[in-house]
Design a protein around this motif. Structure first.
Motif, mmCIF file in Angstrom:
data_model
loop_
_atom_site.group_PDB
_atom_site.id
_atom_site.type_symbol
_atom_site.label_atom_id
_atom_site.label_comp_id
_atom_site.label_asym_id
_atom_site.label_seq_id
_atom_site.Cartn_x
_atom_site.Cartn_y
_atom_site.Cartn_z
ATOM 1 N N ALA A 17 3.686 -18.235 5.418
ATOM 2 C CA ALA A 17 4.939 -18.726 4.841
ATOM 3 C C ALA A 17 5.576 -19.775 5.747
ATOM 4 O O ALA A 17 5.989 -20.846 5.287
ATOM 5 N N ARG A 18 5.647 -19.475 7.031
ATOM 6 C CA ARG A 18 6.215 -20.444 7.984
ATOM 7 C C ARG A 18 5.433 -21.750 7.972
ATOM 8 O O ARG A 18 6.011 -22.830 7.980
ATOM 9 N N GLY A 19 4.113 -21.634 7.977
ATOM 10 C CA GLY A 19 3.267 -22.819 7.987
ATOM 11 C C GLY A 19 3.414 -23.660 6.731
ATOM 12 O O GLY A 19 3.459 -24.889 6.809
ATOM 13 N N LEU A 20 3.495 -23.030 5.575
ATOM 14 C CA LEU A 20 3.643 -23.760 4.321
ATOM 15 C C LEU A 20 4.940 -24.562 4.286
ATOM 16 O O LEU A 20 4.966 -25.700 3.825
ATOM 17 N N VAL A 21 6.013 -23.969 4.795
ATOM 18 C CA VAL A 21 7.297 -24.672 4.827
ATOM 19 C C VAL A 21 7.289 -25.748 5.909
ATOM 20 O O VAL A 21 7.692 -26.893 5.674
ATOM 21 N N ALA A 22 6.809 -25.404 7.094
ATOM 22 C CA ALA A 22 6.797 -26.358 8.210
ATOM 23 C C ALA A 22 5.943 -27.584 7.905
ATOM 24 O O ALA A 22 6.306 -28.706 8.279
ATOM 25 N N ASP A 23 4.821 -27.384 7.210
ATOM 26 C CA ASP A 23 3.939 -28.502 6.881
ATOM 27 C C ASP A 23 4.395 -29.294 5.666
ATOM 28 O O ASP A 23 3.778 -30.295 5.312
ATOM 29 N N GLY A 24 5.444 -28.828 4.995
ATOM 30 C CA GLY A 24 5.946 -29.518 3.816
ATOM 31 C C GLY A 24 5.152 -29.230 2.552
ATOM 32 O O GLY A 24 5.307 -29.929 1.550
ATOM 33 N N ASP A 25 4.300 -28.201 2.576
ATOM 34 C CA ASP A 25 3.527 -27.846 1.387
ATOM 35 C C ASP A 25 4.387 -27.174 0.325
ATOM 36 O O ASP A 25 4.020 -27.157 -0.848
ATOM 37 N N ALA A 26 5.503 -26.599 0.739
ATOM 38 C CA ALA A 26 6.426 -25.928 -0.182
ATOM 39 C C ALA A 26 7.816 -25.900 0.438
ATOM 40 O O ALA A 26 7.954 -25.865 1.653
ATOM 41 N N ARG A 27 8.818 -25.905 -0.424
ATOM 42 C CA ARG A 27 10.200 -25.788 0.064
ATOM 43 C C ARG A 27 10.599 -24.326 0.204
ATOM 44 O O ARG A 27 11.430 -23.979 1.019
ATOM 45 N N ARG A 28 10.003 -23.492 -0.636
ATOM 46 C CA ARG A 28 10.255 -22.052 -0.609
ATOM 47 C C ARG A 28 8.919 -21.319 -0.675
ATOM 48 O O ARG A 28 7.939 -21.850 -1.174
ATOM 49 N N VAL A 29 8.944 -20.065 -0.225
ATOM 50 C CA VAL A 29 7.760 -19.204 -0.315
ATOM 51 C C VAL A 29 8.198 -17.843 -0.833
ATOM 52 O O VAL A 29 9.116 -17.235 -0.278
ATOM 53 N N LEU A 30 7.525 -17.395 -1.877
ATOM 54 C CA LEU A 30 7.732 -16.036 -2.361
ATOM 55 C C LEU A 30 6.637 -15.183 -1.730
ATOM 56 O O LEU A 30 5.460 -15.326 -2.048
ATOM 57 N N LEU A 31 7.041 -14.332 -0.798
ATOM 58 C CA LEU A 31 6.131 -13.451 -0.082
ATOM 59 C C LEU A 31 6.189 -12.078 -0.734
ATOM 60 O O LEU A 31 7.253 -11.458 -0.788
ATOM 61 N N ILE A 32 5.045 -11.628 -1.252
ATOM 62 C CA ILE A 32 4.966 -10.349 -1.958
ATOM 63 C C ILE A 32 4.046 -9.433 -1.167
ATOM 64 O O ILE A 32 2.913 -9.792 -0.876
ATOM 65 N N ASP A 33 4.541 -8.252 -0.819
ATOM 66 C CA ASP A 33 3.755 -7.284 -0.045
ATOM 67 C C ASP A 33 3.589 -6.023 -0.893
ATOM 68 O O ASP A 33 4.572 -5.394 -1.284
ATOM 69 N N VAL A 34 2.336 -5.684 -1.186
ATOM 70 C CA VAL A 34 2.034 -4.499 -1.982
ATOM 71 C C VAL A 34 1.162 -3.576 -1.144
ATOM 72 O O VAL A 34 0.065 -3.949 -0.738
ATOM 73 N N SER A 35 1.689 -2.390 -0.874
ATOM 74 C CA SER A 35 0.914 -1.402 -0.126
ATOM 75 C C SER A 35 1.435 -0.018 -0.446
ATOM 76 O O SER A 35 2.630 0.168 -0.647
ATOM 77 N N GLY A 36 0.539 0.927 -0.527
ATOM 78 C CA GLY A 36 0.935 2.310 -0.774
ATOM 79 C C GLY A 36 1.624 2.535 -2.103
ATOM 80 O O GLY A 36 2.426 3.446 -2.239
ATOM 81 N N GLY A 37 1.341 1.707 -3.109
ATOM 82 C CA GLY A 37 1.961 1.875 -4.421
ATOM 83 C C GLY A 37 3.359 1.317 -4.526
ATOM 84 O O GLY A 37 3.977 1.401 -5.573
ATOM 85 N N THR A 38 3.877 0.769 -3.453
ATOM 86 C CA THR A 38 5.199 0.144 -3.503
ATOM 87 C C THR A 38 5.032 -1.357 -3.330
ATOM 88 O O THR A 38 4.013 -1.842 -2.867
ATOM 89 N N ALA A 39 6.049 -2.081 -3.709
ATOM 90 C CA ALA A 39 5.986 -3.539 -3.601
ATOM 91 C C ALA A 39 7.343 -4.080 -3.154
ATOM 92 O O ALA A 39 8.383 -3.588 -3.575
ATOM 93 N N THR A 40 7.277 -5.086 -2.308
ATOM 94 C CA THR A 40 8.473 -5.781 -1.835
ATOM 95 C C THR A 40 8.233 -7.271 -1.986
ATOM 96 O O THR A 40 7.123 -7.750 -1.719
ATOM 97 N N ALA A 41 9.225 -7.992 -2.403
ATOM 98 C CA ALA A 41 9.134 -9.449 -2.490
ATOM 99 C C ALA A 41 10.339 -10.048 -1.762
ATOM 100 O O ALA A 41 11.449 -9.530 -1.854
ATOM 101 N N VAL A 42 10.070 -11.133 -1.050
ATOM 102 C CA VAL A 42 11.117 -11.853 -0.320
ATOM 103 C C VAL A 42 10.918 -13.329 -0.599
ATOM 104 O O VAL A 42 9.822 -13.857 -0.417
ATOM 105 N N LEU A 43 11.985 -13.993 -1.032
ATOM 106 C CA LEU A 43 11.947 -15.426 -1.239
ATOM 107 C C LEU A 43 12.527 -16.085 0.004
ATOM 108 O O LEU A 43 13.660 -15.818 0.398
ATOM 109 N N LEU A 44 11.719 -16.938 0.639
ATOM 110 C CA LEU A 44 12.083 -17.540 1.918
ATOM 111 C C LEU A 44 12.167 -19.050 1.802
ATOM 112 O O LEU A 44 11.476 -19.662 0.980
#
Length: 147
Positions: free
Chosen positions: A115-142
């Motif tokens: 996520a840091r690299g995508l923003v730092a390199d200008g590939d994206a202005r925002r990153v939606l980071l989705i973490d799925v583990s153990g049957g639960t899911a979390t999403a963070v828009l950065l």
């Protein structure tokens, strides 16, 4: 990185069905938590990358395919499509009009680095980071900057 929105999907609640994805709750879970996070975000931003983190991926679908192969049974054509982890990211991108890069990784630290690299390199202005583990899911828009 600055947090713009967050969302979680509880382990005890089944996600809504997702057209084109069968048998497993993995992909519907990814789509549901992503949608929840994007709905909470301030305004749409097409230049958003999607990064999916999962330590094991879609185990239910993989096990289903393995059993079918072991038994000499036919594997449904949808399993080829959904066996690729970024297929659900393509669905999310199309649904929300997102045009940034997509990436799938196996641990949260690597996801944050991506996520840091995508923003730092200008590939994206925002990153939606989705973490799925153990049957639960979390999403963070950065986005770039600090919170």
């Amino acid at each position: 990185m600055r947090v713009l929105a967050t969302a979680e999907w509880p382990a005890d609640a089944a996600p809504p069905r997702l057209a084109g994805f069968v048998h497993s709750e993995f992909n519907p879970l990814v789509a549901a938590v992503a949608g929840r996070c994007l709905e909470a975000a301030p305004g749409p931003e097409p230049d958003t990358a999607l990064v999916l983190v999962s330590d094991v991926g879609d185990v239910d679908s993989a096990a289903h395919v393995a059993r079918a192969v072991d038994q000499g049974a036919r594997v449904g054509p949808l399993f080829f499509f959904q066996s690729v982890p970024n297929a659900v990211l393509g669905h999310i991108a199309a649904r929300w009009g997102l045009t940034g890069p997509v990436s799938c990784l196996c641990d949260t630290a690597a996801g944050l680095d991506a996520a840091r690299g995508l923003v730092a390199d200008g590939d994206a202005r925002r990153v939606l980071l989705i973490d799925v583990s153990g049957g639960t899911a979390t999403a963070v828009l950065l986005s770039g900057g600090t919170a």
